[in-house]
Design a protein around this motif. Structure first.
Motif, PDB file in Angstrom:
ATOM      1  N   ARG A  77       0.826  -1.216   0.000  1.00  0.00           N
ATOM      2  CA  ARG A  77       0.000   0.000   0.000  1.00  0.00           C
ATOM      3  C   ARG A  77       0.858   1.263   0.000  1.00  0.00           C
ATOM      4  O   ARG A  77       0.493   2.270  -0.609  1.00  0.00           O
ATOM      5  N   GLU A  78       1.996   1.216   0.669  1.00  0.00           N
ATOM      6  CA  GLU A  78       2.902   2.369   0.667  1.00  0.00           C
ATOM      7  C   GLU A  78       3.448   2.651  -0.730  1.00  0.00           C
ATOM      8  O   GLU A  78       3.746   3.800  -1.074  1.00  0.00           O
ATOM      9  N   ASN A  79       3.592   1.610  -1.540  1.00  0.00           N
ATOM     10  CA  ASN A  79       4.129   1.789  -2.886  1.00  0.00           C
ATOM     11  C   ASN A  79       3.066   2.169  -3.911  1.00  0.00           C
ATOM     12  O   ASN A  79       3.400   2.475  -5.057  1.00  0.00           O
ATOM     13  N   ALA A  80       1.800   2.156  -3.511  1.00  0.00           N
ATOM     14  CA  ALA A  80       0.722   2.425  -4.468  1.00  0.00           C
ATOM     15  C   ALA A  80       0.855   3.796  -5.120  1.00  0.00           C
ATOM     16  O   ALA A  80       0.554   3.961  -6.308  1.00  0.00           O
ATOM     17  N   VAL A  81       1.337   4.776  -4.363  1.00  0.00           N
ATOM     18  CA  VAL A  81       1.415   6.147  -4.884  1.00  0.00           C
ATOM     19  C   VAL A  81       2.444   6.283  -5.999  1.00  0.00           C
ATOM     20  O   VAL A  81       2.441   7.285  -6.732  1.00  0.00           O
ATOM     21  N   ARG A  82       3.308   5.314  -6.144  1.00  0.00           N
ATOM     22  CA  ARG A  82       4.356   5.389  -7.170  1.00  0.00           C
ATOM     23  C   ARG A  82       3.820   5.072  -8.571  1.00  0.00           C
ATOM     24  O   ARG A  82       4.494   5.357  -9.567  1.00  0.00           O
ATOM     25  N   PHE A  83       2.637   4.489  -8.653  1.00  0.00           N
ATOM     26  CA  PHE A  83       2.128   4.000  -9.935  1.00  0.00           C
ATOM     27  C   PHE A  83       0.897   4.788 -10.374  1.00  0.00           C
ATOM     28  O   PHE A  83       0.094   5.212  -9.554  1.00  0.00           O
ATOM     29  N   ARG A  84       0.758   4.958 -11.694  1.00  0.00           N
ATOM     30  CA  ARG A  84      -0.314   5.791 -12.221  1.00  0.00           C
ATOM     31  C   ARG A  84      -1.561   4.998 -12.604  1.00  0.00           C
ATOM     32  O   ARG A  84      -2.682   5.496 -12.491  1.00  0.00           O
ATOM     33  N   ALA A  85      -1.402   3.758 -13.074  1.00  0.00           N
ATOM     34  CA  ALA A  85      -2.542   3.012 -13.604  1.00  0.00           C
ATOM     35  C   ALA A  85      -3.268   2.199 -12.541  1.00  0.00           C
ATOM     36  O   ALA A  85      -4.503   2.128 -12.535  1.00  0.00           O
ATOM     37  N   SER A 339      13.535  -9.933   2.510  1.00  0.00           N
ATOM     38  CA  SER A 339      12.572 -10.064   1.412  1.00  0.00           C
ATOM     39  C   SER A 339      11.757  -8.788   1.213  1.00  0.00           C
ATOM     40  O   SER A 339      11.504  -8.370   0.071  1.00  0.00           O
ATOM     41  N   LEU A 340      11.327  -8.174   2.303  1.00  0.00           N
ATOM     42  CA  LEU A 340      10.554  -6.939   2.172  1.00  0.00           C
ATOM     43  C   LEU A 340      11.403  -5.809   1.606  1.00  0.00           C
ATOM     44  O   LEU A 340      10.916  -4.991   0.808  1.00  0.00           O
ATOM     45  N   GLU A 341      12.666  -5.769   1.993  1.00  0.00           N
ATOM     46  CA  GLU A 341      13.564  -4.762   1.405  1.00  0.00           C
ATOM     47  C   GLU A 341      13.704  -4.992  -0.095  1.00  0.00           C
ATOM     48  O   GLU A 341      13.681  -4.044  -0.896  1.00  0.00           O
ATOM     49  N   ALA A 342      13.843  -6.262  -0.487  1.00  0.00           N
ATOM     50  CA  ALA A 342      13.968  -6.580  -1.904  1.00  0.00           C
ATOM     51  C   ALA A 342      12.684  -6.251  -2.663  1.00  0.00           C
ATOM     52  O   ALA A 342      12.724  -5.701  -3.768  1.00  0.00           O
ATOM     53  N   LEU A 343      11.535  -6.565  -2.079  1.00  0.00           N
ATOM     54  CA  LEU A 343      10.261  -6.269  -2.732  1.00  0.00           C
ATOM     55  C   LEU A 343      10.081  -4.764  -2.890  1.00  0.00           C
ATOM     56  O   LEU A 343       9.640  -4.292  -3.949  1.00  0.00           O
ATOM     57  N   ASP A 344      10.423  -4.019  -1.881  1.00  0.00           N
ATOM     58  CA  ASP A 344      10.339  -2.559  -1.965  1.00  0.00           C
ATOM     59  C   ASP A 344      11.218  -2.047  -3.098  1.00  0.00           C
ATOM     60  O   ASP A 344      10.803  -1.197  -3.894  1.00  0.00           O
ATOM     61  N   GLY A 345      12.428  -2.579  -3.194  1.00  0.00           N
ATOM     62  CA  GLY A 345      13.331  -2.163  -4.260  1.00  0.00           C
ATOM     63  C   GLY A 345      12.817  -2.545  -5.638  1.00  0.00           C
ATOM     64  O   GLY A 345      12.949  -1.775  -6.599  1.00  0.00           O
ATOM     65  N   LEU A 346      12.226  -3.727  -5.759  1.00  0.00           N
ATOM     66  CA  LEU A 346      11.696  -4.156  -7.048  1.00  0.00           C
ATOM     67  C   LEU A 346      10.533  -3.266  -7.479  1.00  0.00           C
ATOM     68  O   LEU A 346      10.434  -2.868  -8.652  1.00  0.00           O
ATOM     69  N   GLN A 348      10.019  -0.169  -6.563  1.00  0.00           N
ATOM     70  CA  GLN A 348      10.566   1.155  -6.913  1.00  0.00           C
ATOM     71  C   GLN A 348      11.153   1.143  -8.323  1.00  0.00           C
ATOM     72  O   GLN A 348      10.972   2.109  -9.089  1.00  0.00           O
ATOM     73  N   GLU A 349      11.840   0.066  -8.672  1.00  0.00           N
ATOM     74  CA  GLU A 349      12.408  -0.018 -10.021  1.00  0.00           C
ATOM     75  C   GLU A 349      11.306  -0.136 -11.071  1.00  0.00           C
ATOM     76  O   GLU A 349      11.391   0.469 -12.146  1.00  0.00           O
ATOM     77  N   LEU A 350      10.264  -0.882 -10.762  1.00  0.00           N
ATOM     78  CA  LEU A 350       9.119  -0.957 -11.669  1.00  0.00           C
ATOM     79  C   LEU A 350       8.481   0.414 -11.876  1.00  0.00           C
ATOM     80  O   LEU A 350       8.154   0.806 -13.002  1.00  0.00           O
ATOM     81  N   ARG A 353      10.720   2.610 -14.136  1.00  0.00           N
ATOM     82  CA  ARG A 353      10.775   2.253 -15.552  1.00  0.00           C
ATOM     83  C   ARG A 353       9.396   2.139 -16.183  1.00  0.00           C
ATOM     84  O   ARG A 353       9.221   2.434 -17.368  1.00  0.00           O
ATOM     85  N   TYR A 354       8.412   1.671 -15.419  1.00  0.00           N
ATOM     86  CA  TYR A 354       7.082   1.415 -15.975  1.00  0.00           C
ATOM     87  C   TYR A 354       6.007   1.942 -15.030  1.00  0.00           C
ATOM     88  O   TYR A 354       5.210   1.178 -14.474  1.00  0.00           O
ATOM     89  N   PRO A 355       5.932   3.257 -14.832  1.00  0.00           N
ATOM     90  CA  PRO A 355       4.952   3.803 -13.878  1.00  0.00           C
ATOM     91  C   PRO A 355       3.512   3.545 -14.281  1.00  0.00           C
ATOM     92  O   PRO A 355       2.607   3.613 -13.452  1.00  0.00           O
ATOM     93  N   ASP A 356       3.267   3.215 -15.566  1.00  0.00           N
ATOM     94  CA  ASP A 356       1.924   2.939 -16.043  1.00  0.00           C
ATOM     95  C   ASP A 356       1.613   1.445 -16.116  1.00  0.00           C
ATOM     96  O   ASP A 356       0.596   1.047 -16.707  1.00  0.00           O
ATOM     97  N   CYS A 357       2.468   0.621 -15.529  1.00  0.00           N
ATOM     98  CA  CYS A 357       2.186  -0.813 -15.558  1.00  0.00           C
ATOM     99  C   CYS A 357       0.906  -1.107 -14.769  1.00  0.00           C
ATOM    100  O   CYS A 357       0.520  -0.344 -13.878  1.00  0.00           O
ATOM    101  N   GLU A 358       0.264  -2.200 -15.131  1.00  0.00           N
ATOM    102  CA  GLU A 358      -1.024  -2.552 -14.534  1.00  0.00           C
ATOM    103  C   GLU A 358      -0.863  -3.802 -13.667  1.00  0.00           C
ATOM    104  O   GLU A 358      -0.393  -4.836 -14.141  1.00  0.00           O
ATOM    105  N   PHE A 359      -1.263  -3.709 -12.422  1.00  0.00           N
ATOM    106  CA  PHE A 359      -1.221  -4.857 -11.525  1.00  0.00           C
ATOM    107  C   PHE A 359      -2.575  -5.569 -11.553  1.00  0.00           C
ATOM    108  O   PHE A 359      -3.623  -4.929 -11.489  1.00  0.00           O
ATOM    109  N   MET A 360      -2.520  -6.869 -11.637  1.00  0.00           N
ATOM    110  CA  MET A 360      -3.741  -7.683 -11.625  1.00  0.00           C
ATOM    111  C   MET A 360      -3.559  -8.861 -10.687  1.00  0.00           C
ATOM    112  O   MET A 360      -2.432  -9.281 -10.410  1.00  0.00           O
TER     113      MET A 360
END
Length: 377
Positions: A77-85, A339-346, A348-350, A353-360
């Motif tokens: 949920r903290e990372n949700a603000v990083r994505f547009r779609a 693992s949570l540090e790695a997920l956070d980093g992944l 952030q990288e997504l 590079r792909y701020p408009d990617c769609e999560f399903m």
């Protein structure tokens, strides 16, 4: 050889579902299933069998706590603000039952001597409450966690009890209420192996779906067979119970008997059963394994992100395989932090590079493929 393998993978990708949309699905297995009860049990096992070679599952994996699902949810949920779609979401694949250790008799292949308990009972035995289930029941909109089906018990009961009668390692582990600590194929947890005579496949799947519906209030629409082991009949039965999507790996394990398997290549979106589709996990993100192997957080992130980019280049959704063991702290908290540090980093990288990617979720993507909703060739 590497060039040939990559060319073959690209060809298989072209045979299946393709899209220009940047779709990301996180699939996480083993929720609800027991493996190692706690650190004391693991220490007792290691002291008794110091030469037994443990893998990262056997070293880290245990039933999740409410704090574990809460920590994973918070990070998403903290990372949700990083994505547009859309916002990141995890599909949590639950086994809906565990062996009832008090009713399981080593060496006895009579179905009357194998018992299972639903996971709400397991949580109450472990923690005195159903905190994990209560949290997940809040819904994906509030938690970014969406439950789907991983079967009834994640266990080949026939192999487990037969081994416990002859192998002191398996029997000692059983006495500690541990499973998946033997040298059998798939560590004796391939529930739908046709050699598992202590289950009836129809009854197993009917129980799994019925318990899931009771626990979560809706019918699961996607299913990942334990250890990717299933045959066409199993998938047909699942379809009759409302399963539209089979989660799978690039190759599935079709049981032949005598602990042997036919490895069949999967094609994204295709299935053995009309009205059902298959998702292919084309990204491996297992930080606890990376930690176990002595790799860094950055190495873990880089490897997974490279596979995401490969999936996008092949015009496929990126379906990320990331097991429960990465996010549970019952046995050891260090790998969860890693693992949570790695997920956070992944993430952030997504986002970079792909701020408009769609999560399903898995069932969302499966239903979209079946309806033609994301096909844009």
């Amino acid at each position: 050889m590497h060039v040939i393998k990559e060319a073959a993978k690209t060809l298989v990708a072209k045979l299946g579902f393709q899209t220009n949309r940047r779709i990301v699905v996180f699939e996480s297995d083993d929720w609800g299933a027991v493996r190692v009860p706690d650190s004391d049990s693991l220490a007792a096992f290691e002291n008794r069998f110091p030469s037994f070679r443990l893998d990262h599952y056997q070293s880290f994996d245990g039933l999740e706590k409410k704090a574990d699902v809460s920590a994973l949810s918070s990070l998403l949920r903290e990372n949700a603000v990083r994505f547009r779609a859309s916002a990141p979401v995890f599909t949590l694949n639950f086994a809906t039952a565990n062996p009832d250790f008090n009713r399981c008799v080593p060496g006895n292949v009579d179905v009357a001597h194998f018992g299972f308990e639903p996971i709400d009972k397991t949580y109450r035995i472990y923690d005195g409450d159903e905190g994990v289930l209560d949290f997940v029941r809040l819904g994906c909109g509030e938690t970014a966690l969406h439950p789907q089906l991983h079967g009834r018990e994640h266990l080949n009961a026939t192999a487990w009890l037969a081994d416990a009668a002859t192998d002191p390692v398996v029997e000692y582990a059983r006495g500690l209420r541990m499973v998946g600590l033997d040298d059998a194929l798939y560590n004796g947890i391939d529930a739908l192996n046709i050699g598992n005579t202590l289950i009836d496949v129809s009854g197993y799947l009917e129980d799994a779906v019925a318990i899931f519906k009771r626990l979560f209030g809706f019918t699961p629409r996607s299913f990942i067979p334990p250890c990717y082991v299933a045959n066409k009949e199993c998938e047909r039965i699942a379809a009759g119970l409302g399963i539209e999507t089979i989660q799978s790996s690039p190759k599935r394990n079709v049981p032949k008997g005598n602990d042997s398997y036919l490895r069949k290549i999967n094609v994204f979106g295709h299935s053995n059963v009309p009205g059902q589709c298959r998702l292919i996990r084309n990204v491996q993100f297992e930080p606890s394994r990376s930690m176990f192997q002595g790799k860094s957080v950055d190495e873990c992130i880089d490897a997974a992100f490279a596979e995401i980019e490969t999936a996008f280049r092949r015009r496929q959704p990126a379906v990320v395989c990331t097991h429960r063991v990465n996010y549970t702290s019952r046995v050891d908290e260090r790998h969860r932090a890693f693992s949570l540090e790695a997920l956070d980093g992944l993430l952030q990288e997504l986002a970079r590079r792909y701020p408009d990617c769609e999560f399903m979720t898995s069932d969302e993507l499966g239903r979209a493929i079946l309806s033609g909703g994301v096909i844009d060739r």
